[in-house]
Write an enzyme that holds these catalytic residues in place. Sequence first.
Site, PDB file in Angstrom:
ATOM      1  N   PHE A 105       0.851  -1.197   0.000  1.00 13.59           N
ATOM      2  CA  PHE A 105       0.000   0.000   0.000  1.00 13.59           C
ATOM      3  C   PHE A 105       0.885   1.245   0.000  1.00 13.59           C
ATOM      4  CE2 PHE A 105      -2.302   3.370   2.325  1.00 13.59           C
ATOM      5  CZ  PHE A 105      -3.397   3.499   1.479  1.00 13.59           C
ATOM      6  N   GLY A 106       0.628   2.137  -0.954  1.00 13.61           N
ATOM      7  CA  GLY A 106       1.372   3.398  -1.035  1.00 13.61           C
ATOM      8  C   GLY A 106       0.472   4.569  -0.709  1.00 13.61           C
ATOM      9  N   TYR A 107       0.981   5.484   0.095  1.00 11.49           N
ATOM     10  CA  TYR A 107       0.180   6.654   0.499  1.00 11.49           C
ATOM     11  C   TYR A 107       0.946   7.957   0.272  1.00 11.49           C
ATOM     12  CZ  TYR A 107       3.315   6.256   4.410  1.00 11.49           C
ATOM     13  OH  TYR A 107       4.469   6.178   5.170  1.00 11.49           O
ATOM     14  N   GLY A 108       2.206   7.845  -0.149  1.00 12.63           N
ATOM     15  CA  GLY A 108       3.035   9.036  -0.372  1.00 12.63           C
ATOM     16  C   GLY A 108       3.534   9.017  -1.803  1.00 12.63           C
ATOM     17  N   SER A 109       4.846   9.063  -1.956  1.00 10.59           N
ATOM     18  CA  SER A 109       5.398   9.102  -3.315  1.00 10.59           C
ATOM     19  C   SER A 109       5.048   7.850  -4.114  1.00 10.59           C
ATOM     20  CB  SER A 109       6.916   9.290  -3.277  1.00 10.59           C
ATOM     21  OG  SER A 109       7.520   8.214  -2.613  1.00 10.59           O
ATOM     22  N   GLU A 116      13.491   3.489   0.655  1.00 14.40           N
ATOM     23  CA  GLU A 116      12.699   4.079   1.723  1.00 14.40           C
ATOM     24  C   GLU A 116      13.351   3.949   3.094  1.00 14.40           C
ATOM     25  OE1 GLU A 116      10.842   5.798   0.372  1.00 14.40           O
ATOM     26  OE2 GLU A 116      10.079   4.836  -1.424  1.00 14.40           O
TER      27      GLU A 116
HETATM   28  C1  BEZ Z   1       4.475   5.515   0.264  1.00 16.09           C
HETATM   29  O1  BEZ Z   1       3.697   4.690   0.720  1.00 16.09           O
HETATM   30  O2  BEZ Z   1       4.183   6.182  -0.705  1.00 16.09           O
HETATM   31  C2  BEZ Z   1       5.778   5.722   0.922  1.00 16.09           C
HETATM   32  C3  BEZ Z   1       6.010   5.239   2.160  1.00 16.09           C
HETATM   33  C4  BEZ Z   1       7.216   5.447   2.753  1.00 16.09           C
HETATM   34  C5  BEZ Z   1       8.192   6.133   2.108  1.00 16.09           C
HETATM   35  C6  BEZ Z   1       7.935   6.626   0.864  1.00 16.09           C
HETATM   36  C7  BEZ Z   1       6.742   6.405   0.263  1.00 16.09           C
END
Ligand code: BEZ
Length: 193
Positions: free
Chosen positions: A24-28, A99
Amino acid sequence: MSETLMPSSSSACPDDAAQPIWLFGYGSLIYKTGFVFKTRRPASIKGWTRRFWQGSHDHRGTLEAPGRVATLVPQDGAICHGMAYLITPDVLDGLDIREKNGYLRVVTDLYFDDGERSEALVYMATEGNEAWLGEASALEIARQISTACGPSGPNRDYLLMLAASLRDMGHDDAHVHAIEQALLALETRAGTP
Ligand code: BEZ
């Protein structure tokens, strides 16, 4: 919410090595993958909220002038919207390097937007890690982001791409969009970029 902490370097049993898993991605990771995935689906996790409370020394800032990037903090009743990727576990090797800087892998329940459920890995940086910056006002965060820059580029680009991606997916994230507005107002006032 249900989650399990895993050290980023932990390896699965040999039999599991080729079994696809959800990340699951929530940022970049919403807007920049750079890894191979089988499919991706909009999804969310419960009990966590996205916050620009993690410092970035190695991507969007430097040790001398850290940037700010997203992490997850626990909040009762919260829903964090993002993107889930079906990957093979070897992809994690690259991501663990990409990361680092305080992020751990956590296993949590995953809710696809179409109603299906599964489990997913998610990277999160918890309070007290080496790069933790913690809470600040939207304006303070925007000020810091407006000047920070690291090997992955200007911190403002990270913020603006995340804010735009969330909007494109139909999600209003009050925290992210308040920082975006504060940053754009700062830039308008300064006549930059
Ligand atoms: C992400 O889920 O997008 C993410 C999480 C940690 C570091 C960078 C991106």
